[in-house]
Design a protein around this motif. Sequence first.
Motif, PDB file in Angstrom:
ATOM      1  N   LEU A  95       0.833  -1.211   0.000  1.00 18.10           N
ATOM      2  CA  LEU A  95       0.000   0.000   0.000  1.00 18.10           C
ATOM      3  C   LEU A  95       0.864   1.256   0.000  1.00 18.10           C
ATOM      4  CD1 LEU A  95      -2.996  -0.543   2.438  1.00 18.10           C
ATOM      5  CD2 LEU A  95      -3.091   0.010   0.024  1.00 18.10           C
ATOM      6  N   ALA A  96       1.938   1.231   0.797  1.00 19.62           N
ATOM      7  CA  ALA A  96       2.805   2.416   0.887  1.00 19.62           C
ATOM      8  C   ALA A  96       3.420   2.707  -0.473  1.00 19.62           C
ATOM      9  CB  ALA A  96       3.888   2.192   1.937  1.00 19.62           C
ATOM     10  N   ASN A 149      -3.935  -2.918  10.747  1.00 17.14           N
ATOM     11  CA  ASN A 149      -2.512  -2.628  10.900  1.00 17.14           C
ATOM     12  C   ASN A 149      -1.800  -2.391   9.582  1.00 17.14           C
ATOM     13  OD1 ASN A 149      -1.712  -2.762  13.846  1.00 17.14           O
ATOM     14  ND2 ASN A 149      -3.080  -4.492  13.618  1.00 17.14           N
ATOM     15  N   MET A 150      -2.320  -2.986   8.471  1.00 16.49           N
ATOM     16  CA  MET A 150      -1.667  -2.696   7.190  1.00 16.49           C
ATOM     17  C   MET A 150      -1.840  -1.217   6.852  1.00 16.49           C
ATOM     18  SD  MET A 150      -4.161  -4.220   4.256  1.00 16.49           S
ATOM     19  CE  MET A 150      -5.676  -3.330   3.878  1.00 16.49           C
ATOM     20  N   ALA A 151      -3.001  -0.632   7.192  1.00 15.36           N
ATOM     21  CA  ALA A 151      -3.207   0.789   6.920  1.00 15.36           C
ATOM     22  C   ALA A 151      -2.250   1.634   7.748  1.00 15.36           C
ATOM     23  CB  ALA A 151      -4.652   1.178   7.221  1.00 15.36           C
ATOM     24  N   ILE A 152      -2.113   1.283   9.041  1.00 18.10           N
ATOM     25  CA  ILE A 152      -1.220   2.061   9.901  1.00 18.10           C
ATOM     26  C   ILE A 152       0.232   1.898   9.466  1.00 18.10           C
ATOM     27  CG2 ILE A 152      -0.437   2.379  12.266  1.00 18.10           C
ATOM     28  CD1 ILE A 152      -3.266   3.228  11.930  1.00 18.10           C
ATOM     29  N   LEU A 157       5.350   3.856   7.004  1.00 16.66           N
ATOM     30  CA  LEU A 157       6.363   3.801   5.952  1.00 16.66           C
ATOM     31  C   LEU A 157       6.354   5.080   5.110  1.00 16.66           C
ATOM     32  CD1 LEU A 157       6.111   0.101   4.777  1.00 16.66           C
ATOM     33  CD2 LEU A 157       7.943   1.183   6.071  1.00 16.66           C
ATOM     34  N   ARG A 158       5.158   5.625   4.875  1.00 19.00           N
ATOM     35  CA  ARG A 158       5.072   6.860   4.106  1.00 19.00           C
ATOM     36  C   ARG A 158       5.787   7.987   4.846  1.00 19.00           C
ATOM     37  NH1 ARG A 158       0.932  11.019   2.517  1.00 19.00           N
ATOM     38  NH2 ARG A 158       0.150  10.799   4.623  1.00 19.00           N
ATOM     39  N   ALA A 159       5.564   8.051   6.172  1.00 17.99           N
ATOM     40  CA  ALA A 159       6.255   9.071   6.961  1.00 17.99           C
ATOM     41  C   ALA A 159       7.766   8.861   6.868  1.00 17.99           C
ATOM     42  CB  ALA A 159       5.788   9.013   8.411  1.00 17.99           C
ATOM     43  N   GLY A 160       8.191   7.583   6.858  1.00 18.04           N
ATOM     44  CA  GLY A 160       9.616   7.273   6.742  1.00 18.04           C
ATOM     45  C   GLY A 160      10.170   7.750   5.414  1.00 18.04           C
ATOM     46  N   THR A 194      14.729   3.737   9.456  1.00 16.30           N
ATOM     47  CA  THR A 194      14.428   4.825  10.388  1.00 16.30           C
ATOM     48  C   THR A 194      13.116   4.566  11.118  1.00 16.30           C
ATOM     49  OG1 THR A 194      13.518   6.021   8.518  1.00 16.30           O
ATOM     50  CG2 THR A 194      15.623   6.767   9.330  1.00 16.30           C
ATOM     51  N   MET A 195      12.222   3.829  10.488  1.00 11.13           N
ATOM     52  CA  MET A 195      10.915   3.633  11.088  1.00 11.13           C
ATOM     53  C   MET A 195      10.818   2.343  11.900  1.00 11.13           C
ATOM     54  SD  MET A 195       9.313   6.099  10.965  1.00 11.13           S
ATOM     55  CE  MET A 195       8.596   7.521  10.306  1.00 11.13           C
ATOM     56  N   LEU A 196      11.925   1.613  12.012  1.00  6.58           N
ATOM     57  CA  LEU A 196      11.884   0.321  12.699  1.00  6.58           C
ATOM     58  C   LEU A 196      11.294   0.408  14.111  1.00  6.58           C
ATOM     59  CD1 LEU A 196      12.474  -2.406  11.698  1.00  6.58           C
ATOM     60  CD2 LEU A 196      14.768  -2.288  12.621  1.00  6.58           C
ATOM     61  N   PRO A 197      11.680   1.405  14.922  1.00  3.58           N
ATOM     62  CA  PRO A 197      11.089   1.474  16.267  1.00  3.58           C
ATOM     63  C   PRO A 197       9.572   1.664  16.220  1.00  3.58           C
ATOM     64  CG  PRO A 197      13.003   2.905  16.117  1.00  3.58           C
ATOM     65  CD  PRO A 197      12.722   2.437  14.738  1.00  3.58           C
ATOM     66  N   SER A 198       9.107   2.544  15.317  1.00  2.00           N
ATOM     67  CA  SER A 198       7.660   2.748  15.208  1.00  2.00           C
ATOM     68  C   SER A 198       6.971   1.477  14.750  1.00  2.00           C
ATOM     69  CB  SER A 198       7.354   3.852  14.214  1.00  2.00           C
ATOM     70  OG  SER A 198       7.822   5.069  14.699  1.00  2.00           O
ATOM     71  N   LEU A 199       7.626   0.765  13.815  1.00  2.00           N
ATOM     72  CA  LEU A 199       7.018  -0.479  13.326  1.00  2.00           C
ATOM     73  C   LEU A 199       6.885  -1.477  14.471  1.00  2.00           C
ATOM     74  CD1 LEU A 199       8.772  -0.921   9.855  1.00  2.00           C
ATOM     75  CD2 LEU A 199       6.381  -0.405  10.290  1.00  2.00           C
ATOM     76  N   ILE A 200       7.925  -1.554  15.308  1.00  2.00           N
ATOM     77  CA  ILE A 200       7.857  -2.512  16.415  1.00  2.00           C
ATOM     78  C   ILE A 200       6.796  -2.091  17.423  1.00  2.00           C
ATOM     79  CG2 ILE A 200       9.125  -3.521  18.344  1.00  2.00           C
ATOM     80  CD1 ILE A 200      11.559  -3.541  16.582  1.00  2.00           C
TER      81      ILE A 200
END
Lengths: 284, 216
Positions: A95-96, A149-152, A157-160, A194-200
């Motif tokens: 999606l991203a 969660n796929m939407a979030i 990822l888009r923010a990343g 960069t987004m790994l922490p947010s993803l976790i």
Amino acid sequence: MSSVLYDAPGPLTRRRERIGSILGGLVVLALVGLALWYAAGRGVFEADRWDVLYDPPKNQTAEDVWTSMVVRGLGATLRAAALAAPLALVLGLILALWRTAQRRWIRLPAVVVIELFRGLPVLLMMFFALLGFGWDAFNAVVFGLTVYNMAIISEILRAGLASLPKGQAEAAYAVGLTRTQTLLSILLPQAVRTMLPSLISQLVVLLKDSSLGFIVGYAELLKSIQNNAQFFGNEYFIALFVIGASIYLIVNIALSRLAVWIQRRTTRTAAPVVPVAVTMPGSI
Amino acid sequence: MDVIVDNFPAYLAGFSMTLRLTVVSGVIALIWGLVLAALRVSPITPLRAFSTVYVELLRNTPLTLVFFFLVFVAPQFGLLAPLGFWTAVIALSAYTSAFVCEAVRSGINSVGLGQAEAARAIGLTFGQTLSMVILPQAVRTVIPPLINVFIALAKNTSVASGFATVELMAAGRRLGTQNPAEIIPVLIGVACFYLLITIPAGISAGVIERKVAFAR
């Protein structure tokens, strides 16, 4: 932060702070003590409210109780999360990428899907699968967790991608990479990193949300607390709840700590520093 | 789609319950969350510790577990939670306040150190520094994440449907069992009402975020 607001505390202020600490400590202790005293008065700490954990009645062994909670209960919770998490990651990634398309009409469906699914409660999507499509409880839970969660994740990822310096893409075009190559080999790896922490943290949210399965009738950890309490008697609810809640806390705090640790490791080398978002289940 | 039009009053009743849950829990969570944030930056260690433990516990607990505690476990203590509206408000506001606290705290932390140092350098007192320099800057960064927390709260009210509160989700389930053939339109109707809250709020959060964005 607070220290820059004042001048360095002198002896008087330090004494006041000490007195404040002691008084505050006494207040907190008094409240805790009051709660314990109240609970003890209700017989919460008597052995026959807790023996279900080491010497249960009704010809069951402690092993049976613990197996039903940890293996079957937590197992079912983790099974739903373990299926939903990779699905949500893959679909979120697709999606991203879809959303970065240059033509508006190609991009539009992805935008609609993301806005729709992140604006709806997870529970509603579980009911769509359960009642609307007539799926069983497990699949309904996995469906609800996955689409939300796929939407979030695609938004994360888009923010990343947006946080990357423009020069990264420009340099890639300059050496002759196509748009797809630039996206896949230059931008995406950096965005994921960069987004790994947010993803976790989002995965922690996913795990927490799996407890909604309790409402749609999926036999997960909460349900196992309730089943055990119904079997052994309601007076064991407190003991069983304490164990169930502790399991959730241990798993979730461990995952959150992992996110913080990874963030510390990645920010040391990666260029843009993106703070871990305050993730609340359901936050957009 | 007739089923939505025919049952509009049932939808509206559920929707107004959802709105009431959101607003009442939101206000309580905001107040309690601000208190927690204040405790968390206070110089008094035990209060800071209390707030930290509270926030960490509630953030790592599923909301369903909080409801479960109030509905099934608390009565075993002799705490009889009244089923329905107020149980849901207690659970939702206890849970949401932890996230309000985190949002406020990160907002205060996002104000640059140099701002406070500069304010002190020109001789402002602690109260002046806080009220004229730090807080005005903190508020504008805090509002978008706070709106997101309240959007999440609006969606989380659906959990109350599993614990005897008849809000939008529960109303939808009821309509679904009455009209089993038209269950998908019924649920789409429920979805539209949720989107009525979440999409405008999400857009306004985005607008405010763009408006207050500035280079630090």
